[in-house]
Design a protein around this motif. Structure first.
Motif, mmCIF file in Angstrom:
data_model
loop_
_atom_site.group_PDB
_atom_site.id
_atom_site.type_symbol
_atom_site.label_atom_id
_atom_site.label_comp_id
_atom_site.label_asym_id
_atom_site.label_seq_id
_atom_site.Cartn_x
_atom_site.Cartn_y
_atom_site.Cartn_z
ATOM 1 N N VAL A 1 0.784 -1.066 0.001
ATOM 2 C CA VAL A 1 -0.074 0.200 -0.014
ATOM 3 C C VAL A 1 0.709 1.345 0.022
ATOM 4 C CG1 VAL A 1 -1.576 1.380 1.509
ATOM 5 C CG2 VAL A 1 -2.018 -1.211 0.992
ATOM 6 N N PHE A 2 1.625 1.154 0.926
ATOM 7 C CA PHE A 2 2.721 2.554 1.064
ATOM 8 C C PHE A 2 3.709 2.922 -0.038
ATOM 9 C CE2 PHE A 2 6.200 4.966 2.606
ATOM 10 C CZ PHE A 2 5.446 5.976 3.494
ATOM 11 N N LEU A 3 4.286 1.957 -0.696
ATOM 12 C CA LEU A 3 5.176 1.866 -1.512
ATOM 13 C C LEU A 3 4.613 1.989 -2.882
ATOM 14 C CD1 LEU A 3 7.869 -0.663 -0.335
ATOM 15 C CD2 LEU A 3 7.661 1.810 -0.105
ATOM 16 N N ASP A 4 3.846 2.995 -3.121
ATOM 17 C CA ASP A 4 3.066 3.261 -4.599
ATOM 18 C C ASP A 4 3.084 4.781 -4.597
ATOM 19 O OD1 ASP A 4 0.712 2.382 -6.398
ATOM 20 O OD2 ASP A 4 0.044 4.163 -5.552
ATOM 21 N N LEU A 5 3.187 5.236 -6.109
ATOM 22 C CA LEU A 5 3.367 6.586 -6.436
ATOM 23 C C LEU A 5 2.101 7.503 -5.804
ATOM 24 C CD1 LEU A 5 4.598 6.385 -10.067
ATOM 25 C CD2 LEU A 5 5.786 7.144 -8.072
#
Length: 364
Positions: free
Chosen positions: A305-309
């Protein structure tokens, strides 16, 4: 070798190799713990959130919050809470029962209301104007986010970070864009915790040395209100009731949050006969709600979820919303001071009368 292979599969080492992003998320959780414990930046919030992030990203721990579509059943039905707990673990039970339902943010707002004193604003209504100007970051980022491709609901959830209030950001996001709850909650609470860093960063670029010397605590004495409130206690009791009714007619969707805030304020202002209720709202109830809220919000921050543009865009947009709101409040005060000085300097206008010993009354 078979035994060794089974022992290896029992550990989380293989899962870490498959998803190395969890290591970065554990580091992020550790950073939030450092800010809360060592730097003492909002420790009541950052400690449970940071630890929740670590728990959610421990491979095999089954502590991360899963997306809503994973608990959906055929026919647009959803698992009950017992099924969620059995299938996805205790953290999902906490999240879907207390956060997703919108239960905890209003409960926390009740405690916030019991800690709030509206007296200074009621005695000096100019402060309400400054507070309104400080919301400019919400609207600025809202339109900016739409221009960058966010949907209006996502943009609203992003812009509300500029309101500098965690429960409001969480509650709004639950209603508008629940899939963004984790990043928005982290951004909102992180920037609230970093107030000692962000406010000087903005203020040093917008304020003069003379303005920094203004002592706000002395303003009521230096510039007393034109009309003095004779029974301030009665006004402070009536205020939350009247405001709650008026806002309920104008903005009905705000009642769950604002209603609980004003109820908490009411039991505080009534005094000794409701002191036990006020103590409960600000003590065990609020503390318990904060623990569950922090852990559950942190558990939504899994690596995928967090490691997204889009998430990174939320972090940047949240900072802009927060900074612009601070700037809006400062600029509103600067405009007010400018107009006030011009008014004082205009011919024939008096802000204080002085009577001399010989009986002459002059304008100063």
């Amino acid at each position: 070798m078979e035994v060794i292979n089974q022992l290896y599969e029992m550990t989380a080492l293989g899962q870490i190799a498959e998803s190395p992003g969890v290591l970065l998320m554990i580091v992020i959780g550790a950073v939030l713990l450092y800010l809360g414990i060592v730097k003492k930046y909002e420790p009541l919030l950052l400690v449970p959130i940071g630890f929740g992030i670590i728990l959610a990203n421990l491979p095999g721990g089954n502590m991360g919050v899963v997306p809503a579509d994973m608990i959906e059943l055929p026919g647009h039905r959803y698992m009950n809470l017992f099924e969620i707990a059995s299938e996805y673990g205790i953290m999902n039970y906490i999240y879907y029962s207390l956060i997703k339902t919108g239960f905890l943010p209003p409960i926390i707002f009740m405690g916030v209301g019991a800690l709030t004193d509206f007296g200074p604003m009621l005695r000096n209504l100019r402060l309400a104007f400054f507070g309104a100007a400080a919301q400019i970051g919400i609207f600025g980022v809202f339109f900016g986010a739409i221009a960058l491709g966010f949907s209006p609901k996502e943009a609203g959830s992003l812009g509300i970070i500029g309101g500098a209030d965690g429960p409001t950001a969480i509650y709004t996001t639950i209603l508008l864009a629940p899939h963004l709850l984790g990043p928005i909650a982290i951004a909102a609470y992180s920037y609230m915790a970093l107030v000692p860093v962000i406010i000087p960063l903005v203020a040093n670029r917008l304020m003069t040395k003379k303005e920094f010397k203004i002592n706000m605590k002395k303003q009521d004495k230096l510039y007393p209100p034109k009309y003095e409130i004779k029974n301030i206690k009665a006004v402070k009791i009536i205020f939350p009731v009247v405001l709650g009714v008026v806002i309920a007619f104008l903005v009905p969707s705000s009642v769950p949050l604002l209603g609980m805030l004003l109820f908490g304020n009411l039991i505080k202002e009534i005094g000794t006969i409701t002191q036990r209720l006020s103590d409960a709202a600000t003590g065990p109830i609020m503390n318990t709600a904060t623990i569950f809220l922090g852990l559950a919000v942190g558990a939504t921050m899994t690596a995928d979820v967090f490691l997204d543009l889009k998430t990174l865009g939320i972090i940047v947009g949240g900072f802009l919303a927060f900074a612009i709101s601070i700037a809006g409040g400062i600029l509103a005060v600067k405009v007010y001071n400018l107009l006030y000085e011009e008014k004082n300097q205009s011919p024939g206008w008096c802000y204080r009368f002085e009577r001399s010993p010989d009986g002459f009354q002059g304008c100063q």
